[in-house]
Design a protein around this motif. Structure first.
Motif, PDB file in Angstrom:
ATOM      1  N   PRO A   1      45.510  34.295  45.167  1.00 50.90           N
ATOM      2  CA  PRO A   1      46.422  35.510  44.553  1.00 50.90           C
ATOM      3  C   PRO A   1      46.827  34.940  43.085  1.00 50.90           C
ATOM      4  CG  PRO A   1      47.589  33.285  45.778  1.00 50.90           C
ATOM      5  CD  PRO A   1      46.157  33.203  45.825  1.00 50.90           C
TER       6      PRO A   1
ATOM      7  N   GLN B   1      44.170  37.729  41.545  1.00 52.22           N
ATOM      8  CA  GLN B   1      45.174  38.440  41.798  1.00 52.22           C
ATOM      9  C   GLN B   1      45.976  39.006  41.320  1.00 52.22           C
ATOM     10  OE1 GLN B   1      45.446  40.795  45.447  1.00 52.22           O
ATOM     11  NE2 GLN B   1      45.833  42.213  43.871  1.00 52.22           N
TER      12      GLN B   1
ATOM     13  N   ASP C   1      46.045  42.594  38.618  1.00 54.15           N
ATOM     14  CA  ASP C   1      47.766  43.745  38.865  1.00 54.15           C
ATOM     15  C   ASP C   1      48.060  43.025  37.593  1.00 54.15           C
ATOM     16  OD1 ASP C   1      47.363  43.499  41.501  1.00 54.15           O
ATOM     17  OD2 ASP C   1      48.959  42.181  41.990  1.00 54.15           O
TER      18      ASP C   1
ATOM     19  N   ALA D   1      40.453  42.374  45.369  1.00 55.99           N
ATOM     20  CA  ALA D   1      41.990  42.126  44.399  1.00 55.99           C
ATOM     21  C   ALA D   1      42.649  43.814  44.180  1.00 55.99           C
ATOM     22  CB  ALA D   1      42.073  41.526  42.950  1.00 55.99           C
TER      23      ALA D   1
ATOM     24  N   PRO E   1      43.055  44.089  49.031  1.00 51.37           N
ATOM     25  CA  PRO E   1      43.379  42.832  48.398  1.00 51.37           C
ATOM     26  C   PRO E   1      43.398  41.916  49.718  1.00 51.37           C
ATOM     27  CG  PRO E   1      44.907  44.097  47.282  1.00 51.37           C
ATOM     28  CD  PRO E   1      43.862  44.983  48.735  1.00 51.37           C
TER      29      PRO E   1
ATOM     30  N   ILE F   1      40.739  39.385  49.830  1.00 42.96           N
ATOM     31  CA  ILE F   1      41.117  38.202  48.739  1.00 42.96           C
ATOM     32  C   ILE F   1      40.098  37.222  49.109  1.00 42.96           C
ATOM     33  CG2 ILE F   1      42.623  37.493  48.158  1.00 42.96           C
ATOM     34  CD1 ILE F   1      42.603  37.710  45.739  1.00 42.96           C
TER      35      ILE F   1
END
Length: 388
Positions: free
Chosen positions: A281, A284, A288, A378, A382, A385
């Motif tokens: 994450p 990720q 983002d 990602a 997602p 991932i």
């Protein structure tokens, strides 16, 4: 197949020597259970020698689906084709031709074996299966045989390259589903059976077994699996030597023990799996929030093109960068929307398929190139991932 008798005879001749070698090399002790042909044998994937290790378990000869990289060395490829006639598959592709070849061989009465994840695990847990495997099982006309390796990840971690650690390692048949039963099942039901039967969590198994895996340089190249420091969250700052690893940015230090655990003051994770689940994450979030800036970059990366005959041709060299919509190397752009397949070979070779052409990113230096797959997923998918 006119060569099948030769393949079967050769395997009968070498089965005992191979079994002895694998016991000495990997401490591998399979629970041998011969199977009937035709069967589709499906297993988890933990080492480079899994085809031979699985063949020791089932004892009978089977044709294996093999990744295209094993065909790149002309000498070894020529010997493999003569002795075993494996079914080739280009990683990251839909593999329609592979499925057709497998079905033809099973309908001629032979068994075919494959590794449903399509990749060796980096973190010790079996990845999700390729859905087409369940469809193949249903239409093959063969029985489905599920097989599971246990102890293989700690014996030969993917990120560790050729470093082998001896402890406890076994393989066994989990279930046999006759073809008549498969016909009454949906592909989703078959997929659930495969997922359940081949699933392995290396660390849960180690909690049960509690055995040391002895070897040298146990932590070396751990940065191929994990790329974010858990203290300062620097990307690409980890270095390893011997049984230890450190962050060159904040000085965090840790040790990889013979039991496969991580130890170190201030280190919040006991396993690579926990570390991996934390960093996914975080990567990720980097993707983002990157905007137009590069998310990650590595120098000294070789770009090669893989031709239809599996010859690998150098194409470029330079700095690889990942953006939110593309990979870039020396001015070449590989847009995510044009990538139809992406995978990783070995510990650090990324393969992509774009516009029907196959390329690899790789380096002679130790690199975490796995993060490029994580970042790609990602951005584009997602839910995948943690799939590699």
């Amino acid at each position: 197949m006119e060569d099948a008798k030769r393949h079967q005879l050769l395997w009968k001749i070498v089965w005992h020597p191979v079994k002895l070698y694998m016991r000495l090399r990997y401490a591998y002790r399979p629970k041998v259970q011969p199977i009937s042909a035709p069967s589709l044998i499906v297993s988890n994937h933990v080492t480079d020698f899994d085809p031979l290790l699985l063949a020791l378990t089932i004892k009978n000869f089977a044709y294996f689906v093999a990744s295209e990289h094993v065909f790149r060395n002309p000498r070894s490829a020529k010997w493999l084709i003569w002795a075993m006639s494996p079914i080739s598959r280009m990683k990251g592709t839909t593999a329609g031709d592979t499925a057709i070849t497998a079905i033809r061989r099973m309908r001629k009465g032979y068994s075919v074996a494959l590794f449903a994840e399509g990749n060796r695990t980096f973190n010790g847990v079996t990845g999700d299966i390729v859905e087409s495997t369940a469809k193949l099982a249903k239409v093959s006309g063969a029985s489905l045989v599920t097989h599971r390796f246990r102890g293989g990840y700690l014996t030969s971690p993917r990120w560790a390259g050729r470093s082998i650690r001896k402890g406890r390692f076994t393989g066994e048949i989990v279930r046999v589903v006759p073809s008549e039963e498969l016909k009454a099942m949906t592909p989703a039901q078959i997929a659930d059976i495969i997922r359940e039967d081949i699933y392995e969590d290396a660390y849960e198994t180690q909690k049960e077994w509690n055995v040391p895996y002895k070897g040298k340089n146990l932590a070396e190249h751990i940065e191929r699996a994990v790329c974010l420091c858990p203290r300062c969250e620097a990307l690409g700052s980890l270095r390893s030597e011997g049984d230890r690893f450190t962050c060159v940015e904040c000085g965090l230090e840790g040790t990889y023990t013979p039991e496969g655990w991580l130890e170190g003051e201030g280190l919040p994770f006991r396993t690579i799996l926990d570390w991996d689940r934390w960093q996914a994450p975080k990567l990720q979030a980097l993707a983002d929030n990157a905007g137009d800036a590069p998310i990650a970059a590595d120098d000294d990366i070789d770009l090669c093109e893989v031709l239809d005959d599996f010859e690998e041709v150098p194409a470029d060299h330079g700095r690889l960068r990942a953006f939110r919509d593309r990979f870039e190397l020396s001015g070449r752009r590989f847009l995510f929307k044009d990538i139809s397949g992406i995978a990783i070979n070995g510990p650090q070779t990324v393969m992509i398929t774009t516009h029907g052409r196959h390329f690899t990113f790789k380096s002679t230096h130790v690199r975490n190139l796995r993060k490029y797959l994580t970042l790609y997923h990602a951005i584009t998918a997602p839910d995948k991932i943690l799939s590699i």
